[in-house]
Design an enzyme around this catalytic site. Structure first.
Site, PDB file in Angstrom:
ATOM      1  CG  ASN A   1      34.654 -27.252  -3.608  1.00  0.00           C
ATOM      2  OD1 ASN A   1      35.410 -27.924  -4.303  1.00  0.00           O
ATOM      3  ND2 ASN A   1      33.662 -26.528  -4.123  1.00  0.00           N
TER       4      ASN A   1
ATOM      5  CE  LYS B   1      34.982 -22.995  -4.746  1.00  0.00           C
ATOM      6  NZ  LYS B   1      34.180 -21.823  -4.971  1.00  0.00           N
TER       7      LYS B   1
ATOM      8  CG  HIS C   1      29.912 -26.162  -6.287  1.00  0.00           C
ATOM      9  ND1 HIS C   1      30.084 -24.955  -6.927  1.00  0.00           N
ATOM     10  CD2 HIS C   1      30.363 -25.992  -5.019  1.00  0.00           C
ATOM     11  CE1 HIS C   1      30.622 -24.100  -6.066  1.00  0.00           C
ATOM     12  NE2 HIS C   1      30.798 -24.703  -4.909  1.00  0.00           N
TER      13      HIS C   1
ATOM     14  CD  GLU D   1      32.495 -22.470  -8.062  1.00  0.00           C
ATOM     15  OE1 GLU D   1      33.250 -23.461  -8.095  1.00  0.00           O
ATOM     16  OE2 GLU D   1      32.569 -21.588  -7.178  1.00  0.00           O
TER      17      GLU D   1
ATOM     18  CD  GLU E   1      28.257 -24.385  -1.426  1.00  0.00           C
ATOM     19  OE1 GLU E   1      29.228 -24.232  -0.697  1.00  0.00           O
ATOM     20  OE2 GLU E   1      28.348 -24.671  -2.626  1.00  0.00           O
TER      21      GLU E   1
ATOM     22  N   GLY F   1      32.498 -17.300  -2.614  1.00  0.00           N
ATOM     23  CA  GLY F   1      33.723 -16.664  -3.109  1.00  0.00           C
ATOM     24  C   GLY F   1      33.635 -15.145  -3.158  1.00  0.00           C
TER      25      GLY F   1
ATOM     26  CB  SER G   1      32.112 -15.974   2.329  1.00  0.00           C
ATOM     27  OG  SER G   1      32.229 -15.650   0.951  1.00  0.00           O
TER      28      SER G   1
HETATM   29  C1  PEP Z   1      32.129 -23.266  -2.333  1.00  0.00           C
HETATM   30  O1  PEP Z   1      32.756 -23.220  -3.353  1.00  0.00           O
HETATM   31  O2  PEP Z   1      31.417 -24.243  -2.115  1.00  0.00           O
HETATM   32  C2  PEP Z   1      32.232 -22.141  -1.403  1.00  0.00           C
HETATM   33  C3  PEP Z   1      31.352 -22.061  -0.446  1.00  0.00           C
HETATM   34  O3  PEP Z   1      33.237 -21.240  -1.617  1.00  0.00           O
HETATM   35  P1  PEP Z   1      33.692 -20.075  -0.608  1.00  0.00           P
HETATM   36  O4  PEP Z   1      33.818 -20.693   0.749  1.00  0.00           O
HETATM   37  O5  PEP Z   1      35.004 -19.598  -1.145  1.00  0.00           O
HETATM   38  O6  PEP Z   1      32.634 -19.030  -0.641  1.00  0.00           O
END
Ligand code: PEP
Length: 253
Positions: free
Chosen positions: A9, A11, A97, A99, A169, A175, A215
């Site tokens: 992803n 973003k 997601h 976000e 998630e 992040g 992460s």
């Molecule tokens: C994501 O944005 O779906 C995500 C898991 O980000 P990160 O791997 O940076 O935690």
């Protein structure tokens, strides 16, 4: 047998030129993408066509949209419809997601509409769910995630639910560099699969891929993916670094 999936992803990162070289670096690496494995690249909208051209001759590698609108068409300035995505050959789309839920007020009901539109256009929705830290601290994450599944997915019939990919998630791990432990991930994935079993039966629940996101890095992917109910990962930060994402792809079961 359910698919094992590594999904990037991006973003709102990378220029077109940076994205092209990232994709080319990853694709030219020593990748092992098996029959039962898939690699997805959720790139920004303006790059979908170009990214699709770059991966076009690669087996089991697909370009993915990061979002779609919940209506079919109309006066929604700045939005992108599912019909537009299918018209350029897109077969996957992230839905819900955290976000998008947080910054764009996407509700479970709105996400149910997006899931329906995707499925009606043969786009596989990668449905994201997961709890904030306050819910984890209160130890009510199972109920919270189950509610998200109920309100956005459980209206689907048995044939439709099998076309959905789920990504768990935990928001506190996205992040932040704070990864859920492999045990915490497995515990929630098992709970999600149990909810699917209760709703659709064991045989169907066993066919649905459940990805972990939060992460994931080259160094922790193997341990996370080795868990019984973890079928790969949805990866933000580490997917922007070719060597990291290659390691993550090669860690798929
Ligand atoms: C994501 O944005 O779906 C995500 C898991 O980000 P990160 O791997 O940076 O935690």
């Amino acid at each position: 047998m359910r698919k094992q999936i590594a999904a990037a992803n991006w973003k709102m990162n990378k220029t077109l030129q940076e994205g092209q070289s990232l994709l080319n670096d990853i694709l030219s690496a020593d990748l092992s993408v098996g029959e039962n494995q898939e690699v997805l690249f959720a790139v920004p909208f303006p790059y979908l066509i170009e990214a699709n051209n770059i991966v076009s001759n690669r087996k089991n590698i697909f370009v993915t949209a990061q979002n779609c609108h919940h209506k079919t068409s109309g006066a929604y300035t700045g939005e992108v419809s599912v019909g537009m995505l299918t018209s350029i050959g897109i077969q996957y789309c992230l839905v819900g997601h955290s976000e998008r839920r947080e910054y764009f007020a996407e509700s479970n009901q709105m996400l149910a509409e997006k899931v329906d539109l995707c499925l009606a256009s043969s786009i596989t929705p990668v449905f994201c769910c997961g709890e904030p830290l306050s819910i984890r601290d209160a130890d009510t994450q199972n109920q919270f995630v189950e509610e998200q599944l109920k309100e956005s997915l459980f209206h689907l019939d048995a044939a439709a639910i099998q076309k959905v990919v789920i990504a768990y998630e935990p928001i506190w791990a996205i992040g932040t560099g704070r990864t859920a432990s492999a045990e915490q991930a497995q515990e929630m994935h098992a709970h999600i699969r149990l909810s699917l079993t209760n709703q659709y039966g064991e045989a169907i629940a066993q066919e649905i891929s459940i990805l972990y996101g939060g992460s994931v890095k080259g160094s922790n992917a193997s341990e996370l993916f080795s868990m019984k109910d973890v079928d790969g990962g949805l990866v933000g930060g580490a997917s922007l670094i070719a060597s990291e994402f290659v390691q993550i792809i090669n860690a798929l079961k």
